[in-house]
Scaffold this active site. Structure first.
Site, PDB file in Angstrom:
ATOM      1  N   SER A 135     -23.323 -72.353  72.253  1.00  0.00           N
ATOM      2  CA  SER A 135     -24.645 -71.780  72.550  1.00  0.00           C
ATOM      3  C   SER A 135     -25.327 -72.383  73.767  1.00  0.00           C
ATOM      4  O   SER A 135     -24.987 -73.485  74.210  1.00  0.00           O
ATOM      5  CB  SER A 135     -25.545 -71.971  71.335  1.00  0.00           C
ATOM      6  OG  SER A 135     -25.103 -71.135  70.303  1.00  0.00           O
ATOM      7  N   GLN A 181     -23.333 -65.712  70.463  1.00  0.00           N
ATOM      8  CA  GLN A 181     -22.063 -66.324  70.063  1.00  0.00           C
ATOM      9  C   GLN A 181     -21.206 -65.244  69.432  1.00  0.00           C
ATOM     10  O   GLN A 181     -21.618 -64.596  68.455  1.00  0.00           O
ATOM     11  CB  GLN A 181     -22.324 -67.434  69.035  1.00  0.00           C
ATOM     12  CG  GLN A 181     -22.913 -68.669  69.643  1.00  0.00           C
ATOM     13  CD  GLN A 181     -21.873 -69.440  70.449  1.00  0.00           C
ATOM     14  OE1 GLN A 181     -21.085 -70.191  69.894  1.00  0.00           O
ATOM     15  NE2 GLN A 181     -21.873 -69.259  71.754  1.00  0.00           N
ATOM     16  N   TRP A 193     -17.393 -60.901  64.786  1.00  0.00           N
ATOM     17  CA  TRP A 193     -18.301 -61.946  64.299  1.00  0.00           C
ATOM     18  C   TRP A 193     -19.352 -62.291  65.335  1.00  0.00           C
ATOM     19  O   TRP A 193     -19.039 -62.453  66.519  1.00  0.00           O
ATOM     20  CB  TRP A 193     -17.493 -63.214  64.002  1.00  0.00           C
ATOM     21  CG  TRP A 193     -18.336 -64.437  63.823  1.00  0.00           C
ATOM     22  CD1 TRP A 193     -18.836 -65.227  64.822  1.00  0.00           C
ATOM     23  CD2 TRP A 193     -18.802 -64.993  62.599  1.00  0.00           C
ATOM     24  NE1 TRP A 193     -19.575 -66.261  64.277  1.00  0.00           N
ATOM     25  CE2 TRP A 193     -19.567 -66.138  62.915  1.00  0.00           C
ATOM     26  CE3 TRP A 193     -18.623 -64.650  61.238  1.00  0.00           C
ATOM     27  CZ2 TRP A 193     -20.167 -66.938  61.937  1.00  0.00           C
ATOM     28  CZ3 TRP A 193     -19.221 -65.441  60.270  1.00  0.00           C
ATOM     29  CH2 TRP A 193     -19.977 -66.567  60.625  1.00  0.00           C
ATOM     30  N   MET A 194     -20.610 -62.437  64.876  1.00  0.00           N
ATOM     31  CA  MET A 194     -21.660 -62.932  65.768  1.00  0.00           C
ATOM     32  C   MET A 194     -22.438 -64.029  65.048  1.00  0.00           C
ATOM     33  O   MET A 194     -22.731 -63.905  63.861  1.00  0.00           O
ATOM     34  CB  MET A 194     -22.626 -61.795  66.108  1.00  0.00           C
ATOM     35  CG  MET A 194     -23.803 -62.244  66.975  1.00  0.00           C
ATOM     36  SD  MET A 194     -24.983 -60.923  67.318  1.00  0.00           S
ATOM     37  CE  MET A 194     -25.900 -60.877  65.778  1.00  0.00           C
ATOM     38  N   ARG A 219     -24.988 -80.579  72.213  1.00  0.00           N
ATOM     39  CA  ARG A 219     -24.835 -79.146  72.510  1.00  0.00           C
ATOM     40  C   ARG A 219     -26.157 -78.363  72.524  1.00  0.00           C
ATOM     41  O   ARG A 219     -27.197 -78.864  72.186  1.00  0.00           O
ATOM     42  CB  ARG A 219     -23.888 -78.506  71.494  1.00  0.00           C
ATOM     43  CG  ARG A 219     -24.322 -78.588  70.043  1.00  0.00           C
ATOM     44  CD  ARG A 219     -23.266 -77.919  69.140  1.00  0.00           C
ATOM     45  NE  ARG A 219     -23.558 -78.090  67.740  1.00  0.00           N
ATOM     46  CZ  ARG A 219     -23.183 -79.128  66.994  1.00  0.00           C
ATOM     47  NH1 ARG A 219     -22.492 -80.107  67.540  1.00  0.00           N
ATOM     48  NH2 ARG A 219     -23.489 -79.191  65.716  1.00  0.00           N
ATOM     49  N   ASP A 220     -25.994 -77.073  72.898  1.00  0.00           N
ATOM     50  CA  ASP A 220     -27.023 -76.031  72.810  1.00  0.00           C
ATOM     51  C   ASP A 220     -28.201 -76.278  73.750  1.00  0.00           C
ATOM     52  O   ASP A 220     -29.359 -76.397  73.312  1.00  0.00           O
ATOM     53  CB  ASP A 220     -27.521 -75.883  71.355  1.00  0.00           C
ATOM     54  CG  ASP A 220     -26.373 -75.710  70.360  1.00  0.00           C
ATOM     55  OD1 ASP A 220     -25.290 -75.269  70.797  1.00  0.00           O
ATOM     56  OD2 ASP A 220     -26.555 -76.021  69.174  1.00  0.00           O
ATOM     57  N   TRP A 252     -15.769 -66.622  62.237  1.00  0.00           N
ATOM     58  CA  TRP A 252     -15.997 -67.519  63.374  1.00  0.00           C
ATOM     59  C   TRP A 252     -14.664 -68.057  63.897  1.00  0.00           C
ATOM     60  O   TRP A 252     -13.739 -68.302  63.133  1.00  0.00           O
ATOM     61  CB  TRP A 252     -16.888 -68.679  62.912  1.00  0.00           C
ATOM     62  CG  TRP A 252     -17.336 -69.564  64.031  1.00  0.00           C
ATOM     63  CD1 TRP A 252     -18.406 -69.349  64.833  1.00  0.00           C
ATOM     64  CD2 TRP A 252     -16.733 -70.786  64.459  1.00  0.00           C
ATOM     65  NE1 TRP A 252     -18.513 -70.376  65.747  1.00  0.00           N
ATOM     66  CE2 TRP A 252     -17.503 -71.267  65.539  1.00  0.00           C
ATOM     67  CE3 TRP A 252     -15.612 -71.516  64.048  1.00  0.00           C
ATOM     68  CZ2 TRP A 252     -17.193 -72.452  66.208  1.00  0.00           C
ATOM     69  CZ3 TRP A 252     -15.302 -72.691  64.719  1.00  0.00           C
ATOM     70  CH2 TRP A 252     -16.090 -73.143  65.778  1.00  0.00           C
ATOM     71  N   TRP A 312     -25.205 -71.933  50.690  1.00  0.00           N
ATOM     72  CA  TRP A 312     -24.207 -70.975  51.179  1.00  0.00           C
ATOM     73  C   TRP A 312     -23.189 -70.642  50.096  1.00  0.00           C
ATOM     74  O   TRP A 312     -22.744 -71.515  49.360  1.00  0.00           O
ATOM     75  CB  TRP A 312     -23.482 -71.576  52.389  1.00  0.00           C
ATOM     76  CG  TRP A 312     -22.494 -70.644  53.011  1.00  0.00           C
ATOM     77  CD1 TRP A 312     -22.759 -69.660  53.922  1.00  0.00           C
ATOM     78  CD2 TRP A 312     -21.083 -70.612  52.784  1.00  0.00           C
ATOM     79  NE1 TRP A 312     -21.609 -69.025  54.275  1.00  0.00           N
ATOM     80  CE2 TRP A 312     -20.562 -69.584  53.596  1.00  0.00           C
ATOM     81  CE3 TRP A 312     -20.212 -71.333  51.983  1.00  0.00           C
ATOM     82  CZ2 TRP A 312     -19.203 -69.270  53.628  1.00  0.00           C
ATOM     83  CZ3 TRP A 312     -18.859 -71.022  52.009  1.00  0.00           C
ATOM     84  CH2 TRP A 312     -18.363 -70.003  52.829  1.00  0.00           C
ATOM     85  N   ASP A 337     -25.207 -67.360  66.714  1.00  0.00           N
ATOM     86  CA  ASP A 337     -26.489 -67.603  67.392  1.00  0.00           C
ATOM     87  C   ASP A 337     -26.834 -66.631  68.524  1.00  0.00           C
ATOM     88  O   ASP A 337     -25.982 -66.288  69.335  1.00  0.00           O
ATOM     89  CB  ASP A 337     -26.473 -68.972  68.095  1.00  0.00           C
ATOM     90  CG  ASP A 337     -26.030 -70.087  67.201  1.00  0.00           C
ATOM     91  OD1 ASP A 337     -25.815 -69.868  66.012  1.00  0.00           O
ATOM     92  OD2 ASP A 337     -25.893 -71.212  67.730  1.00  0.00           O
TER      93      ASP A 337
END
Ligand code: FRU
Length: 488
Positions: A107, A60, A41-42, A167-168, A68, A302, A44
């Site tokens: 991330s 990620q 899984w990948m 985050r990030d 994930w 989604w 960001d």
């Protein structure tokens, strides 16, 4: 000591990758010219950087399954962003501040300082008091093997902010100082927080760089801030703004006050699958952006992650795009010129008249590029419809609705998995022509419209025989001034 555990975890993961990559490497949906991991899984893009003359992509990564989970940082290097060498994983969850079982190393960014490569990332953990996110630093002398800084974490959420939404980090250097922008939440509203440092380890809070007043969501993931031709641009991946998941803000920034004021907003991509864009500048001075070509399960459209888990992988990046600032301070996104090197079997037609009878665009290949220039003065059709990746049953439709000045991407009949429609406005309808540049890979379609002002991306999980691309008009005729095709 701390690095020991990370080393062990990386070597276990590496062994796992080597044993399990065969199915994925031979997968039917495996992308041909979009970046993706060997297996697993990948999501960001992280720390995208031109370091010592090579392009380094970190990402990620969960190597152990096509879903994930606890995140590692994958790592690959390239000279042209098309051909990749996978390197050992850069980060693994190993410390009390980054070892959340459903979290890990989130991330962040990469930056070079005194020849060393630094990764600034978000550590996630739960010490019995809920999900926490903090900012951490790792560094490397060779750009391959990383050590975590013993003083981690270097930043915690400020008082009053949600510790589970901090985050990030996006990090850059200016005039001898380092700056960081972090996504954060306060009172259920999104904020981008600005920090400043001399050494990347000690950070001082500056202020709120930009924020949502309810109109731009409750959290901005992966904020990305940079200067382009005198203007400043903030890319955000907002949560809670409906289908708009990749927004840019253009304005001015004052380093003295830390204030960013913006008056232009737009979509970095108006399709389905483009999230968490990360920008970088290379030795040629190009400002480029890479994003994750997928959606999260919390997004309104989604449905699921698609079928590639059957091939032991999930997740690829969109085409790398060069960002250009237009005269009206909007942005354009151009596929980098390196992709031209993939072109073979070029064909060109001029003054092509399109009617309601579908015109078959060659080549009938799983991977190709189609460029069309529509002559609006010689077109009276209400709609021009490109049907892509088709067979008798399926096709993805890109509809230029000239009557309503809209572009619609309809994937309700694209394959057995995807669904939904995405809409955006035609912006430059006063022009005499409208350009369309379509890139088709094994499981994605990306379309650039109107001199690259507008982009729409979608994943399409096409079967082997979905190779037909056609164009037809509705309610009149359309003249394509020039139609070019390439095999890629
Ligand atoms: C964005 C994101 C980030 C986070 C990472 C976790 O897609 O949710 O906010 O750091 O993915 O994998």
């Amino acid at each position: 000591m701390s690095t020991e555990l990370m080393k062990q975890k990386i070597s276990v993961a590496q062994e796992f990758i080597d044993h399990h990559k065969k199915v994925s490497l031979n997968g039917h949906w495996r992308q041909q010219f979009h970046f993706m991991p060997e297996v697993g899984w990948m999501n960001d893009p992280n720390g995208i950087i031109d370091y010592k003359g090579k392009y380094h992509f970190f990402y990620q990564y969960n190597p152990f399954s096509p879903f994930w989970d606890s995140m590692y940082w994958g790592h690959a290097v390239s000279e042209d962003m098309i051909h990749w060498e996978y390197l050992p994983l850069a980060l693994a969850p190993s410390e009390p501040y980054d070892n959340h079982q459903k979290g890990g190393c989130f991330s962040g960014s990469a930056i070079e300082k005194d020849g060393r490569l630094y990764l600034i990332y978000t550590g996630t953990y739960n010490d019995g008091d809920g999900f926490k996110q903090v900012q951490c630093v790792a560094y490397s002398e060779d750009g391959i093997h990383f050590e975590k800084y013993e003083g981690n974490p270097v930043l915690k959420a400020p008082e009053g902010y949600d510790e589970a939404n901090f985050r990030d980090p996006c990090v850059w250097e200016h005039d001898g100082y380092y700056y960081m922008v972090c996504g954060a939440t306060k009172n259920n509203l999104a904020k981008a927080l600005l920090y400043k440092s001399r050494d990347l380890f000690h950070w001082d809070y500056v202020n709120v760089l930009a924020e949502s007043y309810g109109d731009l969501g409750y959290m901005w993931e992966c904020p990305d801030f940079f200067e382009l031709d005198g203007k400043y641009i903030l890319l955000i991946s907002p949560m809670g703004v409906g289908n708009r998941t990749a927004i840019y803000l253009v304005g001015d920034f004052d380093y003295k006050t830390g204030k960013f004021t913006y008056n232009i907003t737009g979509n970095s991509d108006s399709g389905f699958d483009f999230y968490a864009p990360k920008s970088f500048v290379d030795h040629r001075g190009r400002r480029m952006v890479v994003a994750w070509a997928n959606e999260w399960d919390w997004m309104p459209r989604w449905k699921d992650w698609g079928p590639t888990y059957k091939e032991d992988w999930c997740g690829s990046f969109n085409l790398v795009r060069e960002i250009r600032l237009n005269n009206d301070n909007t942005l354009s996104f151009l596929p980098i010129e390196e992709y031209c090197t993939l072109r073979t079997h070029e064909s060109e037609q001029n003054a092509l008249e399109i009617t309601d009878k579908p015109y078959i665009i060659l080549p009938e290949k799983q991977t190709c590029e189609i460029q069309a220039v529509i002559d609006l003065n010689a077109t009276d059709a209400r709609q021009v419809v490109f049907s892509l990746k088709g067979n008798d049953e399926y096709h993805l439709d890109v509809i230029l609705d000239l009557e309503h000045q809209m572009i619609i991407m309809d994937r309700d009949h694209a394959d057995g998995w995807s669904r939904g429609t995405a809409h955006t406005e035609i912006r430059k309808y006063d022009k005499a022509y409208l350009t369309v540049d379509i890139f088709i890979d094994r499981c994605s379609v990306e379309v650039f419209f109107e001199d690259y002002h507008t982009v729409m991306s979608s994943n399409v999980y096409a079967s082997n025989d979905q190779v037909k691309n056609t164009v037809h008009s509705v309610g009149g005729k359309c003249t394509i001034r020039q139609l070019k095709t390439f095999q890629l």
